[in-house]
Design a protein around this motif. Sequence first.
Motif, PDB file in Angstrom:
ATOM      1  N   ALA A  20       0.814  -1.387   0.040  1.00 33.12           N
ATOM      2  CA  ALA A  20       0.077   0.036   0.163  1.00 33.12           C
ATOM      3  C   ALA A  20       0.675   0.733   0.281  1.00 33.12           C
ATOM      4  CB  ALA A  20      -0.594  -0.111   0.817  1.00 33.12           C
ATOM      5  N   SER A  21       2.620   1.431  -0.141  1.00 37.00           N
ATOM      6  CA  SER A  21       3.202   2.107   0.227  1.00 37.00           C
ATOM      7  C   SER A  21       2.598   3.485  -1.160  1.00 37.00           C
ATOM      8  CB  SER A  21       4.649   2.304  -1.075  1.00 37.00           C
ATOM      9  OG  SER A  21       5.420   1.144   0.134  1.00 37.00           O
ATOM     10  N   ASP A  22       2.059   2.824  -2.126  1.00 39.16           N
ATOM     11  CA  ASP A  22       1.101   4.108  -2.622  1.00 39.16           C
ATOM     12  C   ASP A  22       0.180   5.471  -1.650  1.00 39.16           C
ATOM     13  OD1 ASP A  22      -0.590   1.990  -2.825  1.00 39.16           O
ATOM     14  OD2 ASP A  22      -1.769   3.388  -4.748  1.00 39.16           O
ATOM     15  N   LEU A  23       0.397   4.919  -0.810  1.00 35.83           N
ATOM     16  CA  LEU A  23      -1.058   5.894   0.451  1.00 35.83           C
ATOM     17  C   LEU A  23       0.078   6.487   1.424  1.00 35.83           C
ATOM     18  CD1 LEU A  23      -3.902   2.972   1.452  1.00 35.83           C
ATOM     19  CD2 LEU A  23      -3.487   4.605  -0.426  1.00 35.83           C
ATOM     20  N   PHE A  24       1.231   6.425   1.169  1.00 34.50           N
ATOM     21  CA  PHE A  24       2.061   7.364   2.401  1.00 34.50           C
ATOM     22  C   PHE A  24       3.134   8.330   1.518  1.00 34.50           C
ATOM     23  CE2 PHE A  24       0.211   2.909   3.243  1.00 34.50           C
ATOM     24  CZ  PHE A  24       0.795   3.531   5.494  1.00 34.50           C
ATOM     25  N   LEU A  45      -4.440   1.116  11.042  1.00 31.73           N
ATOM     26  CA  LEU A  45      -5.833   0.719  10.701  1.00 31.73           C
ATOM     27  C   LEU A  45      -5.893   1.605   8.878  1.00 31.73           C
ATOM     28  CD1 LEU A  45      -8.318   2.307  13.558  1.00 31.73           C
ATOM     29  CD2 LEU A  45      -6.801   0.406  13.376  1.00 31.73           C
ATOM     30  N   LEU A  46      -6.315   0.672   8.500  1.00 31.93           N
ATOM     31  CA  LEU A  46      -6.583   0.170   6.631  1.00 31.93           C
ATOM     32  C   LEU A  46      -8.160   0.511   6.243  1.00 31.93           C
ATOM     33  CD1 LEU A  46      -3.562  -2.128   5.395  1.00 31.93           C
ATOM     34  CD2 LEU A  46      -3.979   0.558   5.024  1.00 31.93           C
ATOM     35  N   ALA A  47      -8.550   0.496   5.782  1.00 27.83           N
ATOM     36  CA  ALA A  47      -9.087   1.043   4.934  1.00 27.83           C
ATOM     37  C   ALA A  47      -8.889  -0.333   3.950  1.00 27.83           C
ATOM     38  CB  ALA A  47      -9.900   2.294   4.447  1.00 27.83           C
ATOM     39  N   ARG A  48     -10.148  -0.740   3.134  1.00 27.77           N
ATOM     40  CA  ARG A  48      -9.940  -2.425   2.071  1.00 27.77           C
ATOM     41  C   ARG A  48     -11.209  -2.001   0.929  1.00 27.77           C
ATOM     42  NH1 ARG A  48      -7.902  -4.348   7.156  1.00 27.77           N
ATOM     43  NH2 ARG A  48      -5.664  -4.719   7.213  1.00 27.77           N
ATOM     44  N   VAL A  55      -7.210   1.594   0.695  1.00 28.46           N
ATOM     45  CA  VAL A  55      -7.595   2.240   0.034  1.00 28.46           C
ATOM     46  C   VAL A  55      -7.458   3.556   0.675  1.00 28.46           C
ATOM     47  CG1 VAL A  55      -8.824   1.439  -1.958  1.00 28.46           C
ATOM     48  CG2 VAL A  55      -9.560   1.945   0.325  1.00 28.46           C
ATOM     49  N   GLY A  56      -7.311   3.336   1.151  1.00 27.01           N
ATOM     50  CA  GLY A  56      -6.869   4.632   3.147  1.00 27.01           C
ATOM     51  C   GLY A  56      -5.857   4.195   4.409  1.00 27.01           C
ATOM     52  N   PHE A  57      -5.414   4.983   5.091  1.00 28.77           N
ATOM     53  CA  PHE A  57      -5.360   4.477   5.809  1.00 28.77           C
ATOM     54  C   PHE A  57      -5.013   5.259   6.941  1.00 28.77           C
ATOM     55  CE2 PHE A  57      -1.818   6.367   4.648  1.00 28.77           C
ATOM     56  CZ  PHE A  57      -0.785   7.394   6.152  1.00 28.77           C
ATOM     57  N   VAL A  58      -5.000   5.261   8.508  1.00 26.31           N
ATOM     58  CA  VAL A  58      -4.742   5.955   9.356  1.00 26.31           C
ATOM     59  C   VAL A  58      -4.143   5.475  10.777  1.00 26.31           C
ATOM     60  CG1 VAL A  58      -6.796   5.482  10.701  1.00 26.31           C
ATOM     61  CG2 VAL A  58      -5.810   7.977  10.971  1.00 26.31           C
ATOM     62  N   SER A  59      -2.957   5.975  11.150  1.00 26.35           N
ATOM     63  CA  SER A  59      -1.971   5.291  12.159  1.00 26.35           C
ATOM     64  C   SER A  59      -1.311   7.029  13.282  1.00 26.35           C
ATOM     65  CB  SER A  59      -0.288   5.721  11.676  1.00 26.35           C
ATOM     66  OG  SER A  59      -0.322   6.727  10.548  1.00 26.35           O
ATOM     67  N   GLU A  76      -0.919  10.264  10.874  1.00 25.79           N
ATOM     68  CA  GLU A  76      -1.212  10.504   9.612  1.00 25.79           C
ATOM     69  C   GLU A  76      -2.537   9.428   8.724  1.00 25.79           C
ATOM     70  OE1 GLU A  76       1.934   9.941   5.841  1.00 25.79           O
ATOM     71  OE2 GLU A  76       3.114  10.138   7.621  1.00 25.79           O
ATOM     72  N   LEU A  77      -2.906  10.701   7.825  1.00 24.24           N
ATOM     73  CA  LEU A  77      -4.364  10.204   7.629  1.00 24.24           C
ATOM     74  C   LEU A  77      -4.277  10.297   5.967  1.00 24.24           C
ATOM     75  CD1 LEU A  77      -7.421   9.609   7.750  1.00 24.24           C
ATOM     76  CD2 LEU A  77      -7.269  11.411   8.073  1.00 24.24           C
ATOM     77  N   GLY A  78      -4.530   9.101   5.433  1.00 26.87           N
ATOM     78  CA  GLY A  78      -4.059   8.798   3.912  1.00 26.87           C
ATOM     79  C   GLY A  78      -5.250   8.091   2.894  1.00 26.87           C
ATOM     80  N   VAL A  79      -5.881   8.764   1.793  1.00 20.72           N
ATOM     81  CA  VAL A  79      -6.985   8.210   1.140  1.00 20.72           C
ATOM     82  C   VAL A  79      -6.921   8.179  -0.389  1.00 20.72           C
ATOM     83  CG1 VAL A  79      -9.395   7.784   0.705  1.00 20.72           C
ATOM     84  CG2 VAL A  79      -8.710   8.678   2.418  1.00 20.72           C
ATOM     85  N   ALA A  80      -6.273   7.078  -1.090  1.00 22.68           N
ATOM     86  CA  ALA A  80      -6.037   7.096  -2.416  1.00 22.68           C
ATOM     87  C   ALA A  80      -6.426   8.096  -3.296  1.00 22.68           C
ATOM     88  CB  ALA A  80      -6.094   5.835  -3.273  1.00 22.68           C
ATOM     89  N   GLU A  81      -5.976   8.298  -3.953  1.00 22.45           N
ATOM     90  CA  GLU A  81      -7.550   9.508  -4.742  1.00 22.45           C
ATOM     91  C   GLU A  81      -8.613   9.276  -5.068  1.00 22.45           C
ATOM     92  OE1 GLU A  81      -6.529  13.528  -8.080  1.00 22.45           O
ATOM     93  OE2 GLU A  81      -5.085  12.100  -7.274  1.00 22.45           O
ATOM     94  N   SER A  82      -8.403   8.287  -6.060  1.00 20.08           N
ATOM     95  CA  SER A  82      -9.708   7.393  -6.743  1.00 20.08           C
ATOM     96  C   SER A  82     -10.793   7.266  -5.335  1.00 20.08           C
ATOM     97  CB  SER A  82      -8.687   6.084  -6.852  1.00 20.08           C
ATOM     98  OG  SER A  82      -8.943   5.717  -6.356  1.00 20.08           O
TER      99      SER A  82
END
Length: 155
Positions: A20-24, A45-48, A55-59, A76-82
Amino acid sequence: MDPTDWTIGPATDPSELVAASDLFDFPVSEHGARDFLAMPGHRLLLARTADGTAVGFVSGVVMRHPDKQPEMFVYELGVAESHRRRGIAAALLRALALEALALGCTGMWTGTERGNVAALATYGSLGATVDDESVFIQWAALAEAFVPGTTPSST
């Protein structure tokens, strides 16, 4: 998005984070993922999606000071652009808050850039307040700042 299209759960396998590196912000190393997941008080935590794609994560990291109650720092918090604008970021933060409560935390906090409109809107929608008085200080090159004889890099 129908909530059944994605689920949220803890990351337990370092290879899943590498994939999932593209989310980071930067590529995730196997060692970095293993180290983070093994540290007490660290949560990721991952959103799958239904097929298991992250497709997303929060640490978050539990922080404790002797004169204060434990708090969860949202690292950090990240969600795939899509997959943005579908409620995933808010759901990830809610799930992290539940983890924080289970760990005895009484508060949760983070920092972000003033121009990060999406993050500020998400945090605000969940009842967070913005502290306009705070200033974040960082030492990006720790050795250069504190080790005598080390010269600052030009980068």
